[in-house]
Design a protein around this motif. Structure first.
Motif, PDB file in Angstrom:
ATOM      1  N   TYR B  31      -9.010  28.465  11.036  1.00  0.00           N
ATOM      2  CA  TYR B  31      -8.118  27.310  11.143  1.00  0.00           C
ATOM      3  C   TYR B  31      -7.792  26.813   9.744  1.00  0.00           C
ATOM      4  CZ  TYR B  31      -9.556  27.224  16.025  1.00  0.00           C
ATOM      5  OH  TYR B  31      -9.799  27.560  17.331  1.00  0.00           O
ATOM      6  N   PHE B  32      -6.534  26.507   9.530  1.00  0.00           N
ATOM      7  CA  PHE B  32      -6.086  26.128   8.193  1.00  0.00           C
ATOM      8  C   PHE B  32      -5.264  24.856   8.286  1.00  0.00           C
ATOM      9  CE2 PHE B  32      -7.725  30.093   7.144  1.00  0.00           C
ATOM     10  CZ  PHE B  32      -7.207  31.057   7.995  1.00  0.00           C
ATOM     11  N   TYR B  33      -5.377  24.042   7.221  1.00  0.00           N
ATOM     12  CA  TYR B  33      -4.776  22.708   7.226  1.00  0.00           C
ATOM     13  C   TYR B  33      -4.167  22.396   5.865  1.00  0.00           C
ATOM     14  CZ  TYR B  33      -8.044  22.210  11.151  1.00  0.00           C
ATOM     15  OH  TYR B  33      -8.746  22.392  12.315  1.00  0.00           O
ATOM     16  N   TRP B  34      -3.132  21.557   5.893  1.00  0.00           N
ATOM     17  CA  TRP B  34      -2.627  20.931   4.675  1.00  0.00           C
ATOM     18  C   TRP B  34      -2.649  19.419   4.851  1.00  0.00           C
ATOM     19  CZ3 TRP B  34      -1.977  23.164   0.110  1.00  0.00           C
ATOM     20  CH2 TRP B  34      -1.729  24.541   0.049  1.00  0.00           C
ATOM     21  N   TYR B  35      -3.114  18.735   3.767  1.00  0.00           N
ATOM     22  CA  TYR B  35      -3.124  17.285   3.713  1.00  0.00           C
ATOM     23  C   TYR B  35      -2.400  16.851   2.445  1.00  0.00           C
ATOM     24  CZ  TYR B  35      -6.643  17.071   7.428  1.00  0.00           C
ATOM     25  OH  TYR B  35      -7.304  17.167   8.622  1.00  0.00           O
ATOM     26  N   LYS B  36      -1.804  15.665   2.500  1.00  0.00           N
ATOM     27  CA  LYS B  36      -1.071  15.118   1.351  1.00  0.00           C
ATOM     28  C   LYS B  36      -1.714  13.802   0.934  1.00  0.00           C
ATOM     29  CE  LYS B  36       3.529  13.310   0.129  1.00  0.00           C
ATOM     30  NZ  LYS B  36       4.918  13.040   0.639  1.00  0.00           N
ATOM     31  N   GLN B  37      -1.886  13.641  -0.356  1.00  0.00           N
ATOM     32  CA  GLN B  37      -2.450  12.391  -0.868  1.00  0.00           C
ATOM     33  C   GLN B  37      -1.622  11.906  -2.053  1.00  0.00           C
ATOM     34  OE1 GLN B  37      -6.476  12.425  -2.652  1.00  0.00           O
ATOM     35  NE2 GLN B  37      -6.920  10.604  -1.454  1.00  0.00           N
ATOM     36  N   ILE B  38      -0.917  10.803  -1.845  1.00  0.00           N
ATOM     37  CA  ILE B  38      -0.195  10.163  -2.945  1.00  0.00           C
ATOM     38  C   ILE B  38      -1.214   9.404  -3.794  1.00  0.00           C
ATOM     39  CG2 ILE B  38       1.524   8.398  -3.506  1.00  0.00           C
ATOM     40  CD1 ILE B  38       3.025   9.282  -0.978  1.00  0.00           C
ATOM     41  N   LEU B  39      -0.985   9.365  -5.087  1.00  0.00           N
ATOM     42  CA  LEU B  39      -1.932   8.779  -6.033  1.00  0.00           C
ATOM     43  C   LEU B  39      -2.406   7.407  -5.583  1.00  0.00           C
ATOM     44  CD1 LEU B  39      -3.253   9.331  -8.782  1.00  0.00           C
ATOM     45  CD2 LEU B  39      -1.376   8.047  -9.827  1.00  0.00           C
ATOM     46  N   GLY B  40      -3.719   7.251  -5.442  1.00  0.00           N
ATOM     47  CA  GLY B  40      -4.307   5.971  -5.094  1.00  0.00           C
ATOM     48  C   GLY B  40      -4.266   5.616  -3.625  1.00  0.00           C
ATOM     49  N   GLN B  41      -3.735   6.520  -2.812  1.00  0.00           N
ATOM     50  CA  GLN B  41      -3.622   6.234  -1.379  1.00  0.00           C
ATOM     51  C   GLN B  41      -4.521   7.161  -0.554  1.00  0.00           C
ATOM     52  OE1 GLN B  41       0.415   5.964   0.007  1.00  0.00           O
ATOM     53  NE2 GLN B  41       1.130   4.973  -1.862  1.00  0.00           N
ATOM     54  N   GLN B  42      -4.522   6.946   0.743  1.00  0.00           N
ATOM     55  CA  GLN B  42      -5.364   7.749   1.615  1.00  0.00           C
ATOM     56  C   GLN B  42      -4.795   9.146   1.792  1.00  0.00           C
ATOM     57  OE1 GLN B  42      -4.142   5.239   5.186  1.00  0.00           O
ATOM     58  NE2 GLN B  42      -4.661   7.157   6.158  1.00  0.00           N
ATOM     59  N   MET B  43      -5.638  10.032   2.245  1.00  0.00           N
ATOM     60  CA  MET B  43      -5.237  11.395   2.537  1.00  0.00           C
ATOM     61  C   MET B  43      -4.585  11.427   3.910  1.00  0.00           C
ATOM     62  SD  MET B  43      -7.770  14.601   2.313  1.00  0.00           S
ATOM     63  CE  MET B  43      -8.776  13.973   3.637  1.00  0.00           C
ATOM     64  N   GLU B  44      -3.461  12.146   4.027  1.00  0.00           N
ATOM     65  CA  GLU B  44      -2.738  12.163   5.298  1.00  0.00           C
ATOM     66  C   GLU B  44      -2.497  13.592   5.779  1.00  0.00           C
ATOM     67  OE1 GLU B  44       0.065   8.589   5.841  1.00  0.00           O
ATOM     68  OE2 GLU B  44       0.410   9.242   3.780  1.00  0.00           O
ATOM     69  N   PHE B  45      -2.680  13.799   7.053  1.00  0.00           N
ATOM     70  CA  PHE B  45      -2.533  15.109   7.679  1.00  0.00           C
ATOM     71  C   PHE B  45      -1.072  15.547   7.685  1.00  0.00           C
ATOM     72  CE2 PHE B  45      -3.129  18.518  10.575  1.00  0.00           C
ATOM     73  CZ  PHE B  45      -2.142  18.425  11.556  1.00  0.00           C
ATOM     74  N   LEU B  46      -0.851  16.810   7.329  1.00  0.00           N
ATOM     75  CA  LEU B  46       0.491  17.376   7.391  1.00  0.00           C
ATOM     76  C   LEU B  46       0.623  18.347   8.568  1.00  0.00           C
ATOM     77  CD1 LEU B  46       1.382  18.258   3.683  1.00  0.00           C
ATOM     78  CD2 LEU B  46       2.484  16.548   5.129  1.00  0.00           C
TER      79      LEU B  46
END
Lengths: 111, 113
Positions: B31-46
Motif C-alpha cells: 500500500y502506498f500513500y502521498w501526503y502534503k504538508q505546507i510549511l508550518g501546517q498539518q500533514m494532509e492526505f492526498l
C-alpha cells in the motif's frame, strides 16, 4: 464516518512536567490507533501503536492506553524533556488501507 | 528499520511546468500513500494506491495530479501543470498491509516559482 480529533494545537510545557496530549476518535469498525512524532524538518515516525490484546504500548517514556468506552488514545509521559519538542499526530486505522490522521499537536518544551 | 526513499529531496520548478516526485517504498509493502504538508501546517492526505489502482483520494488531489507505479518500480506523483499553491513538502508512505505501521520517507520539498 471515521475521524480523529486532537483538541490542542499547541501545548507548551516546562521541562520535567508531565505530558498529556489528547486524542479521541470515531470509528465505524474496530479501531487501531497510532501516535506519530515529527521533529522539525524530518519525516513522521511511529512513536507507538495500540495492541489488540489491550496491552499498554510504551516507547521512549511515552505511553498510551486505548479506551474504547471513551474512544480515546491519549499520549502521556511522566516527565517532559527538551528533545520531546515536536509535532505529534494521532492516527486511526479501521482494518483496511485507510489511515485517518488528526490535525496534530505541537509540543513545545521549555527550560 | 524499513526505509522509504524519496528523490529528489528538493525540487524547484516554474509554475506551469510538469514535475514528477519519486518514491522508492519498502520492498515488500503493498500500500502506498502521498501526503502534503505546507510549511508550518498539518500533514494532509492526498491519495492511496494498491494493486495498481487508486483506492481513495482527497479533495486536494486535483485533476492535475496523477500517481502510478509501473512494473513495481518507483511510486510516482506527477503534477502537470504545477501551480503556486502546490509548493509544499510531499511525503510518501508505504505499509505492508491493513493495521500495519505506515513508514514515511523524508519528503520532497517542492518549490513552485
Amino acid at each position: 464516518g471515521d475521524s480523529v480529533t486532537q483538541t490542542e494545537g499547541l501545548v507548551t510545557l516546562t521541562e520535567g512536567l508531565p505530558v498529556m496530549l489528547n486524542c479521541t476518535y470515531q470509528s465505524t469498525y474496530s479501531p487501531f490507533l497510532f501516535w506519530y512524532v515529527q521533529h522539525l524538518n524530518e519525516a513522521p515516525k511511529l512513536l507507538l501503536k495500540s495492541f489488540t490484546d489491550n496491552k499498554r504500548p510504551e516507547h521512549q517514556g511515552f505511553h498510551a492506553t486505548l479506551h474504547k468506552s471513551s474512544s480515546s488514545f491519549h499520549l502521556q509521559k511522566s516527565s517532559a524533556q527538551l528533545s520531546d519538542s515536536a509535532l505529534y499526530y494521532c492516527a486511526l486505522n479501521t482494518g483496511n488501507y485507510k489511515y485517518v490522521f488528526g490535525a496534530g499537536t505541537r509540543l513545545k518544551v521549555i527550560a | 528499520g524499513p526505509k522509504v526513499l524519496q528523490i529528489p529531496s528538493h525540487q524547484i520548478i516554474d509554475m506551469g511546468q510538469m514535475v514528477t516526485l519519486n518514491c522508492d517504498p519498502v520492498s515488500n509493502h503493498l500500500y502506498f500513500y502521498w501526503y502534503k504538508q505546507i510549511l508550518g501546517q498539518q500533514m494532509e492526505f492526498l491519495v492511496n494506491f494498491y494493486n495498481g489502482k487508486v483506492m481513495e483520494k482527497s479533495k486536494l488531489f486535483k485533476d492535475q495530479f496523477s500517481v502510478e507505479r509501473p512494473d513495481g518500480s518507483y511510486f510516482t506523483l506527477k503534477i502537470q501543470p504545477t501551480a503556486l499553491e502546490d509548493s509544499a513538502v510531499y511525503f510518501c508512505a508505504s505499509s505492508p498491509g491493513p493495521r500495519n505501521t505506515l513508514y514515511f520517507g523524508a519528503g520532497t520539498r517542492l518549490s513552485v516559482l
